[in-house]
Scaffold this motif. Structure first.
Motif, PDB file in Angstrom:
ATOM      1  N   ILE A   1       0.723  -1.191   0.371  1.00  0.00           N
ATOM      2  CA  ILE A   1       0.021  -0.218  -0.399  1.00  0.00           C
ATOM      3  C   ILE A   1       1.208   1.135   0.301  1.00  0.00           C
ATOM      4  O   ILE A   1       1.725   1.199   0.691  1.00  0.00           O
ATOM      5  CB  ILE A   1      -0.863  -0.464   1.536  1.00  0.00           C
ATOM      6  CG1 ILE A   1      -1.188  -1.502   1.216  1.00  0.00           C
ATOM      7  CG2 ILE A   1      -1.838   1.060   1.609  1.00  0.00           C
ATOM      8  CD1 ILE A   1      -3.128  -1.803   0.254  1.00  0.00           C
ATOM      9  N   ILE A   2       0.394   1.954  -1.133  1.00  0.00           N
ATOM     10  CA  ILE A   2       1.916   2.770  -0.861  1.00  0.00           C
ATOM     11  C   ILE A   2       0.811   4.423  -1.613  1.00  0.00           C
ATOM     12  O   ILE A   2      -0.395   4.157  -2.124  1.00  0.00           O
ATOM     13  CB  ILE A   2       2.367   3.017  -2.151  1.00  0.00           C
ATOM     14  CG1 ILE A   2       3.118   2.041  -2.512  1.00  0.00           C
ATOM     15  CG2 ILE A   2       3.396   4.598  -2.422  1.00  0.00           C
ATOM     16  CD1 ILE A   2       3.955   1.640  -4.016  1.00  0.00           C
ATOM     17  N   TRP A   3       1.055   5.593  -0.744  1.00  0.00           N
ATOM     18  CA  TRP A   3       0.624   6.631  -0.800  1.00  0.00           C
ATOM     19  C   TRP A   3       1.262   8.002  -0.404  1.00  0.00           C
ATOM     20  O   TRP A   3       2.251   7.972   0.024  1.00  0.00           O
ATOM     21  CB  TRP A   3      -0.451   6.942  -0.125  1.00  0.00           C
ATOM     22  CG  TRP A   3      -1.325   6.900   1.745  1.00  0.00           C
ATOM     23  CD1 TRP A   3      -0.111   7.683   2.244  1.00  0.00           C
ATOM     24  CD2 TRP A   3      -1.350   5.818   1.747  1.00  0.00           C
ATOM     25  NE1 TRP A   3      -0.532   6.946   3.891  1.00  0.00           N
ATOM     26  CE2 TRP A   3      -0.921   5.539   4.056  1.00  0.00           C
ATOM     27  CE3 TRP A   3      -2.601   5.038   1.768  1.00  0.00           C
ATOM     28  CZ2 TRP A   3      -2.159   5.133   4.588  1.00  0.00           C
ATOM     29  CZ3 TRP A   3      -2.970   4.395   3.049  1.00  0.00           C
ATOM     30  CH2 TRP A   3      -2.996   4.200   4.358  1.00  0.00           C
ATOM     31  N   THR A   4       0.584   8.913  -0.956  1.00  0.00           N
ATOM     32  CA  THR A   4       1.758  10.281  -0.849  1.00  0.00           C
ATOM     33  C   THR A   4       0.650  11.345  -0.333  1.00  0.00           C
ATOM     34  O   THR A   4      -0.410  11.288  -0.264  1.00  0.00           O
ATOM     35  CB  THR A   4       2.576  10.720  -1.724  1.00  0.00           C
ATOM     36  OG1 THR A   4       0.949  11.064  -2.760  1.00  0.00           O
ATOM     37  CG2 THR A   4       3.401  10.111  -2.531  1.00  0.00           C
ATOM     38  N   LEU A   5       1.134  12.178   0.665  1.00  0.00           N
ATOM     39  CA  LEU A   5       0.430  13.484   1.143  1.00  0.00           C
ATOM     40  C   LEU A   5       1.224  14.043   0.875  1.00  0.00           C
ATOM     41  O   LEU A   5       2.301  14.602   1.755  1.00  0.00           O
ATOM     42  CB  LEU A   5       0.296  13.254   3.089  1.00  0.00           C
ATOM     43  CG  LEU A   5      -0.955  14.113   3.168  1.00  0.00           C
ATOM     44  CD1 LEU A   5      -1.252  13.125   4.548  1.00  0.00           C
ATOM     45  CD2 LEU A   5       0.380  15.186   4.438  1.00  0.00           C
ATOM     46  N   GLU A   6       0.646  15.344   0.729  1.00  0.00           N
ATOM     47  CA  GLU A   6       1.247  17.392   0.190  1.00  0.00           C
ATOM     48  C   GLU A   6       0.247  18.141   0.512  1.00  0.00           C
ATOM     49  O   GLU A   6      -1.006  18.112   0.465  1.00  0.00           O
ATOM     50  CB  GLU A   6       1.336  16.955  -1.159  1.00  0.00           C
ATOM     51  CG  GLU A   6       1.986  18.216  -1.560  1.00  0.00           C
ATOM     52  CD  GLU A   6       2.122  17.667  -3.517  1.00  0.00           C
ATOM     53  OE1 GLU A   6       2.563  18.455  -3.645  1.00  0.00           O
ATOM     54  OE2 GLU A   6       2.409  16.655  -3.735  1.00  0.00           O
TER      55      GLU A   6
ATOM     56  N   VAL B   1      -2.822  11.234  -2.038  1.00  0.00           N
ATOM     57  CA  VAL B   1      -2.804  10.150  -3.499  1.00  0.00           C
ATOM     58  C   VAL B   1      -2.729   8.690  -3.007  1.00  0.00           C
ATOM     59  O   VAL B   1      -1.518   8.384  -2.598  1.00  0.00           O
ATOM     60  CB  VAL B   1      -1.907  10.607  -4.728  1.00  0.00           C
ATOM     61  CG1 VAL B   1      -2.000   9.389  -5.707  1.00  0.00           C
ATOM     62  CG2 VAL B   1      -1.946  12.722  -4.924  1.00  0.00           C
ATOM     63  N   VAL B   2      -3.218   7.797  -3.765  1.00  0.00           N
ATOM     64  CA  VAL B   2      -2.632   6.662  -3.613  1.00  0.00           C
ATOM     65  C   VAL B   2      -2.513   5.626  -4.408  1.00  0.00           C
ATOM     66  O   VAL B   2      -3.256   6.193  -5.530  1.00  0.00           O
ATOM     67  CB  VAL B   2      -4.523   5.566  -2.286  1.00  0.00           C
ATOM     68  CG1 VAL B   2      -4.472   4.261  -2.951  1.00  0.00           C
ATOM     69  CG2 VAL B   2      -4.766   6.703  -1.239  1.00  0.00           C
ATOM     70  N   TYR B   3      -1.931   5.262  -4.290  1.00  0.00           N
ATOM     71  CA  TYR B   3      -0.590   4.421  -5.892  1.00  0.00           C
ATOM     72  C   TYR B   3      -1.464   2.343  -5.519  1.00  0.00           C
ATOM     73  O   TYR B   3      -0.471   2.259  -5.983  1.00  0.00           O
ATOM     74  CB  TYR B   3       0.417   4.245  -5.376  1.00  0.00           C
ATOM     75  CG  TYR B   3       0.847   5.968  -5.688  1.00  0.00           C
ATOM     76  CD1 TYR B   3       0.762   7.041  -7.111  1.00  0.00           C
ATOM     77  CD2 TYR B   3       0.762   7.006  -4.765  1.00  0.00           C
ATOM     78  CE1 TYR B   3       0.942   8.527  -7.358  1.00  0.00           C
ATOM     79  CE2 TYR B   3       1.321   8.094  -4.780  1.00  0.00           C
ATOM     80  CZ  TYR B   3       1.121   8.169  -6.051  1.00  0.00           C
ATOM     81  OH  TYR B   3       1.638  10.336  -6.207  1.00  0.00           O
ATOM     82  N   SER B   4      -2.462   2.437  -4.770  1.00  0.00           N
ATOM     83  CA  SER B   4      -2.645   1.464  -4.579  1.00  0.00           C
ATOM     84  C   SER B   4      -4.360   0.434  -4.673  1.00  0.00           C
ATOM     85  O   SER B   4      -4.941   1.744  -4.192  1.00  0.00           O
ATOM     86  CB  SER B   4      -1.343   0.448  -3.340  1.00  0.00           C
ATOM     87  OG  SER B   4      -0.671   1.124  -3.174  1.00  0.00           O
TER      88      SER B   4
END
Length: 118
Positions: free
Chosen positions: A6-11, A89-92
């Motif tokens: 599970i990969i995500w970014t917060l910005e 953003v969720v990349y999974s």
């Protein structure tokens, strides 16, 4: 599922005059997250002008991401007082339970279509 990770970014921008407080909170949060066995990456970056934060998170699987959420909830209010989160953003592919848990961050879901992870 393409990949169990599970990969995500917060910005978002750091609120005016709050960078020192954010860095102090970051140290607390990193130390709280470090013992989580399923947290593979938990990396904070700030842009060159010191105005914008991005956090990259990668978890072994959905269970590991769910296990992280109580830690997040401990710090969430303090974090949100320091950063205007503009994008999560969720990349999974997420489980329904995980989608429900992160829904308050108004996620953007990217669809995995190829590549590999080691």
């Amino acid at each position: 599922m393409f990949n169990d990770n599970i990969i995500w970014t917060l910005e978002g921008p750091i609120k005016d005059g709050r960078r020192d407080a954010l860095e102090a909170l970051m140290h607390e949060m990193v130390e709280a997250v470090r013992p989580e066995p399923g947290t593979l990456n938990y990396e904070w970056t700030i842009d060159p002008d010191g105005q914008r934060l991005r956090v990259y998170e990668r978890y072994r699987d959905a269970d590991a991401a769910m296990a992280h959420l109580p830690t997040w909830s401990t710090f969430q209010d303090r974090f949100m007082d320091l950063v205007d989160v503009e994008q999560f953003v969720v990349y999974s592919e997420l489980t329904d339970e995980l989608k429900e848990q992160v829904g308050g961050l108004d996620p953007v879901y990217m669809t995995p279509v190829g590549g590999f992870a080691r």
